[in-house]
Design a protein around this motif. Structure first.
Motif, PDB file in Angstrom:
ATOM      1  N   ILE A 134     -31.127  25.620 -17.118  1.00 38.75           N
ATOM      2  CA  ILE A 134     -31.554  25.907 -18.485  1.00 38.75           C
ATOM      3  C   ILE A 134     -33.078  26.013 -18.474  1.00 38.75           C
ATOM      4  O   ILE A 134     -33.763  25.117 -17.993  1.00 38.75           O
ATOM      5  N   VAL A 135     -33.586  27.145 -18.998  1.00 36.41           N
ATOM      6  CA  VAL A 135     -35.043  27.326 -19.026  1.00 36.41           C
ATOM      7  C   VAL A 135     -35.624  26.989 -20.397  1.00 36.41           C
ATOM      8  O   VAL A 135     -36.803  26.707 -20.519  1.00 36.41           O
ATOM      9  N   GLU A 136     -34.770  27.022 -21.413  1.00 35.86           N
ATOM     10  CA  GLU A 136     -35.246  26.749 -22.776  1.00 35.86           C
ATOM     11  C   GLU A 136     -34.097  26.165 -23.582  1.00 35.86           C
ATOM     12  O   GLU A 136     -32.997  26.699 -23.566  1.00 35.86           O
ATOM     13  N   ALA A 137     -34.353  25.054 -24.269  1.00 34.46           N
ATOM     14  CA  ALA A 137     -33.337  24.436 -25.123  1.00 34.46           C
ATOM     15  C   ALA A 137     -34.014  23.908 -26.373  1.00 34.46           C
ATOM     16  O   ALA A 137     -35.116  23.356 -26.308  1.00 34.46           O
ATOM     17  N   TYR A 150     -23.363  21.761 -31.357  1.00 30.47           N
ATOM     18  CA  TYR A 150     -24.005  22.297 -30.175  1.00 30.47           C
ATOM     19  C   TYR A 150     -25.304  22.972 -30.583  1.00 30.47           C
ATOM     20  O   TYR A 150     -25.475  23.360 -31.738  1.00 30.47           O
ATOM     21  N   LYS A 151     -26.229  23.131 -29.626  1.00 27.81           N
ATOM     22  CA  LYS A 151     -27.509  23.782 -29.898  1.00 27.81           C
ATOM     23  C   LYS A 151     -27.672  24.957 -28.941  1.00 27.81           C
ATOM     24  O   LYS A 151     -27.104  24.965 -27.841  1.00 27.81           O
ATOM     25  N   PRO A 152     -28.451  25.985 -29.340  1.00 29.97           N
ATOM     26  CA  PRO A 152     -28.644  27.137 -28.451  1.00 29.97           C
ATOM     27  C   PRO A 152     -29.582  26.811 -27.289  1.00 29.97           C
ATOM     28  O   PRO A 152     -30.504  26.013 -27.439  1.00 29.97           O
ATOM     29  N   ALA A 153     -29.313  27.426 -26.150  1.00 31.87           N
ATOM     30  CA  ALA A 153     -30.160  27.272 -24.967  1.00 31.87           C
ATOM     31  C   ALA A 153     -30.202  28.611 -24.241  1.00 31.87           C
ATOM     32  O   ALA A 153     -29.281  29.428 -24.375  1.00 31.87           O
ATOM     33  N   VAL A 154     -31.266  28.833 -23.480  1.00 34.77           N
ATOM     34  CA  VAL A 154     -31.396  30.062 -22.696  1.00 34.77           C
ATOM     35  C   VAL A 154     -31.281  29.678 -21.223  1.00 34.77           C
ATOM     36  O   VAL A 154     -31.963  28.773 -20.740  1.00 34.77           O
ATOM     37  N   GLY A 158     -31.262  34.631 -18.489  1.00 33.23           N
ATOM     38  CA  GLY A 158     -31.580  35.227 -19.785  1.00 33.23           C
ATOM     39  C   GLY A 158     -30.454  35.181 -20.801  1.00 33.23           C
ATOM     40  O   GLY A 158     -30.632  35.560 -21.953  1.00 33.23           O
ATOM     41  N   VAL A 159     -29.283  34.707 -20.405  1.00 29.78           N
ATOM     42  CA  VAL A 159     -28.132  34.642 -21.313  1.00 29.78           C
ATOM     43  C   VAL A 159     -28.266  33.417 -22.216  1.00 29.78           C
ATOM     44  O   VAL A 159     -28.654  32.345 -21.771  1.00 29.78           O
ATOM     45  N   ARG A 160     -27.932  33.601 -23.495  1.00 30.09           N
ATOM     46  CA  ARG A 160     -27.941  32.489 -24.449  1.00 30.09           C
ATOM     47  C   ARG A 160     -26.566  31.826 -24.442  1.00 30.09           C
ATOM     48  O   ARG A 160     -25.547  32.508 -24.376  1.00 30.09           O
ATOM     49  N   CYS A 161     -26.585  30.498 -24.519  1.00 30.26           N
ATOM     50  CA  CYS A 161     -25.344  29.727 -24.443  1.00 30.26           C
ATOM     51  C   CYS A 161     -25.501  28.499 -25.336  1.00 30.26           C
ATOM     52  O   CYS A 161     -26.594  27.953 -25.455  1.00 30.26           O
ATOM     53  N   MET A 162     -24.427  28.074 -25.960  1.00 28.95           N
ATOM     54  CA  MET A 162     -24.455  26.861 -26.784  1.00 28.95           C
ATOM     55  C   MET A 162     -24.159  25.659 -25.874  1.00 28.95           C
ATOM     56  O   MET A 162     -23.215  25.687 -25.081  1.00 28.95           O
ATOM     57  N   VAL A 163     -25.014  24.622 -25.993  1.00 27.84           N
ATOM     58  CA  VAL A 163     -24.871  23.427 -25.154  1.00 27.84           C
ATOM     59  C   VAL A 163     -24.866  22.175 -26.034  1.00 27.84           C
ATOM     60  O   VAL A 163     -25.367  22.210 -27.159  1.00 27.84           O
ATOM     61  N   PRO A 164     -24.341  21.036 -25.521  1.00 31.01           N
ATOM     62  CA  PRO A 164     -24.375  19.785 -26.286  1.00 31.01           C
ATOM     63  C   PRO A 164     -25.815  19.324 -26.512  1.00 31.01           C
ATOM     64  O   PRO A 164     -26.707  19.696 -25.749  1.00 31.01           O
ATOM     65  N   PRO A 165     -26.044  18.523 -27.521  1.00 26.82           N
ATOM     66  CA  PRO A 165     -27.403  18.099 -27.860  1.00 26.82           C
ATOM     67  C   PRO A 165     -28.122  17.306 -26.767  1.00 26.82           C
ATOM     68  O   PRO A 165     -29.339  17.308 -26.720  1.00 26.82           O
TER      69      PRO A 165
END
Length: 187
Positions: A134-137, A150-154, A158-165
């Motif tokens: 993960i490069v950005e959360a 869940y929160k968005p992460a990059v 470059g793909v965006r994915c929803m991840v746990p907090p």
């Protein structure tokens, strides 16, 4: 290989109307009057069109066997993806569009399975899960950890994915390549 209309099953690949079709659904019907038939929903392997066709039990259709070969992803060149046959070392170039959005999950040296019909590629299967960093959360909002939000992460590709907090930038996670979903933290 010839199949009778009543032998068609989901997952079969048929030669019909001079093209290849994958059987999606089959409903066998035996009306009170007349002969039995199979109502078959098919998807065109070349262009993705759908077709509903009725095959009588006495009709025959040609079932096609697809060859499956393992290829190793080498590199991306413009809008082409280059793969290598691990047995013959021959290279295969495929359009990025052929692989679709999942091309973002290809990693150097990754093994994929390509389905071929008469040496022409008609399908590709990627591993079901990949490990990415993960490069950005987004930061955790106070009180958010109490709910199952869940929160968005990059991801690094470059793909965006929803991840746990509890996941933060820099962590490695396992991602489902089909649904583009968080699976678990990487070991």
């Amino acid at each position: 290989m010839k199949l009778n209309g009543n032998e068609i099953k989901p997952g079969n690949v048929l030669q019909h109307q001079d093209t290849l079709w994958a059987v999606v659904k089959v409903q066998h019907v035996k009306p009170g009057k007349g002969g039995a038939f199979a109502q078959v929903e098919m998807k065109n392997l070349m262009d993705g069109r759908k077709l509903n066709e009725r095959f009588r039990a006495t009709e025959t259709v040609e079932r096609v066997r697809l060859e499956q070969k393992d290829f190793q992803f080498l590199y991306e060149e413009g809008d082409m993806l280059v793969f290598m046959d691990t047995e013959t070392y021959e290279q295969l170039e495929l359009q990025k569009d052929f692989v679709g959005e999942r091309a973002a999950f290809l990693q150097d040296g990754m093994m994929v399975t390509v389905e071929l019909h008469e040496e022409k590629p008609i399908g590709i299967s990627l591993p079901s899960q990949v490990t990415l960093q993960i490069v950005e959360a987004d930061a955790v909002v106070k009180g958010q950890t109490q709910s199952s939000s869940y929160k968005p992460a990059v991801l690094e590709n470059g793909v965006r994915c929803m991840v746990p907090p509890f996941i933060t930038a820099g962590e490695r996670i396992v991602v489902d390549t089909e649904a583009v979903e968080y699976v678990r933290r990487a070991d």
